[in-house]
Write a protein that holds these residues in place. Structure first.
Motif, mmCIF file in Angstrom:
data_model
loop_
_atom_site.group_PDB
_atom_site.id
_atom_site.type_symbol
_atom_site.label_atom_id
_atom_site.label_comp_id
_atom_site.label_asym_id
_atom_site.label_seq_id
_atom_site.Cartn_x
_atom_site.Cartn_y
_atom_site.Cartn_z
ATOM 1 N N ASP A 1 105.819 49.580 73.081
ATOM 2 C CA ASP A 1 105.016 50.137 71.997
ATOM 3 C C ASP A 1 103.860 50.906 72.635
ATOM 4 O O ASP A 1 102.858 50.311 73.030
ATOM 5 C CB ASP A 1 104.477 49.015 71.102
ATOM 6 N N ASP B 1 101.770 52.768 71.217
ATOM 7 C CA ASP B 1 100.657 52.941 70.276
ATOM 8 C C ASP B 1 99.823 51.685 70.072
ATOM 9 O O ASP B 1 98.941 51.664 69.211
ATOM 10 C CB ASP B 1 101.211 53.406 68.929
ATOM 11 N N ASN C 1 99.797 50.640 76.052
ATOM 12 C CA ASN C 1 101.233 50.365 76.021
ATOM 13 C C ASN C 1 101.523 48.876 76.136
ATOM 14 O O ASN C 1 100.987 48.196 76.996
ATOM 15 C CB ASN C 1 101.911 51.118 77.163
ATOM 16 N N HIS D 1 103.638 52.504 64.318
ATOM 17 C CA HIS D 1 103.698 52.521 65.780
ATOM 18 C C HIS D 1 105.085 52.987 66.189
ATOM 19 O O HIS D 1 106.074 52.740 65.505
ATOM 20 C CB HIS D 1 103.462 51.124 66.350
ATOM 21 N N ARG D 2 105.134 53.649 67.344
ATOM 22 C CA ARG D 2 106.412 54.036 67.927
ATOM 23 C C ARG D 2 106.901 52.900 68.817
ATOM 24 O O ARG D 2 106.117 52.286 69.541
ATOM 25 C CB ARG D 2 106.263 55.290 68.781
ATOM 26 N N TYR D 3 108.188 52.631 68.770
ATOM 27 C CA TYR D 3 108.824 51.643 69.643
ATOM 28 C C TYR D 3 109.897 52.380 70.429
ATOM 29 O O TYR D 3 110.827 52.939 69.858
ATOM 30 C CB TYR D 3 109.385 50.471 68.827
ATOM 31 N N VAL D 4 109.706 52.424 71.746
ATOM 32 C CA VAL D 4 110.573 53.204 72.625
ATOM 33 C C VAL D 4 111.536 52.265 73.342
ATOM 34 O O VAL D 4 111.098 51.336 74.042
ATOM 35 C CB VAL D 4 109.742 54.011 73.647
ATOM 36 N N SER E 1 116.628 57.370 76.006
ATOM 37 C CA SER E 1 115.586 56.722 75.218
ATOM 38 C C SER E 1 115.802 56.988 73.741
ATOM 39 O O SER E 1 116.300 58.036 73.345
ATOM 40 C CB SER E 1 114.197 57.231 75.610
ATOM 41 N N THR F 1 113.487 56.350 70.088
ATOM 42 C CA THR F 1 112.196 55.951 69.545
ATOM 43 C C THR F 1 112.326 55.694 68.049
ATOM 44 O O THR F 1 112.822 56.547 67.307
ATOM 45 C CB THR F 1 111.127 57.025 69.798
ATOM 46 N N GLY F 2 111.903 54.501 67.637
ATOM 47 C CA GLY F 2 111.843 54.160 66.227
ATOM 48 C C GLY F 2 110.398 53.909 65.846
ATOM 49 O O GLY F 2 109.547 53.733 66.721
ATOM 50 N N THR F 3 110.108 53.885 64.565
ATOM 51 C CA THR F 3 108.742 53.608 64.118
ATOM 52 C C THR F 3 108.736 52.419 63.176
ATOM 53 O O THR F 3 109.730 52.114 62.518
ATOM 54 C CB THR F 3 108.123 54.822 63.403
ATOM 55 N N TYR F 4 107.569 51.742 63.133
ATOM 56 C CA TYR F 4 107.402 50.600 62.251
ATOM 57 C C TYR F 4 105.935 50.492 61.874
ATOM 58 O O TYR F 4 105.054 50.661 62.718
ATOM 59 C CB TYR F 4 107.872 49.323 62.933
#
Length: 118
Positions: free
Chosen positions: A11, A13, A18, A73-76, A110, A112-115
């Motif tokens: 994360d 963000d 990180n 937040h971005r989750y990579v 990679s 990237t999802g967001t939550y």
């Protein structure tokens, strides 16, 4: 040829910078997915012969997203195709994994999802 897979979930963000949510390595190269509820256990074989490292919550295994209220937040998720099996014990850190992967990564991808919390 690919001998194993490694996955790091982060994360970027997080308020303190990180945050590493999961470190898992030595997954079989033919693995097509991960089951839900993978035990947070340092022993090999979870999942499918893999070893899990320690996350930034100082625990072994996956630490799910729990951002503070506010923007998403971005989750990579970064997946590595590795030409060998990594010789690290369970509970290793992201830094140790990255160091051990040098010169052995055949490919990486990679997602990237967001939550965000409601």
């Amino acid at each position: 040829t690919t001998q194993s897979l490694a996955l790091i979930v982060e994360d970027p963000d997080a308020p303190a910078g990180n945050r590493v949510h999961w470190v898992v390595y030595n997954m079989p190269h033919g693995l097509s997915g991960l089951p839900s509820g993978v035990p947070t256990d340092p022993e090999p074989g979870r999942p499918a012969g893999a070893r899990q490292g320690v996350n930034d919550f100082r625990r072994i295994g996956y630490g799910g997203p729990c951002p503070p209220k506010g923007p998403a937040h971005r989750y990579v998720f970064t997946l590595y195709a590795v030409e060998s099996v990594v010789s690290l014990p369970p509970g290793s850190t992201k830094a140790l994994l990255i160091e051990s992967l040098k010169g052995h990564v055949l490919a990486q991808a990679s997602f990237t999802g967001t939550y965000a919390r409601a």
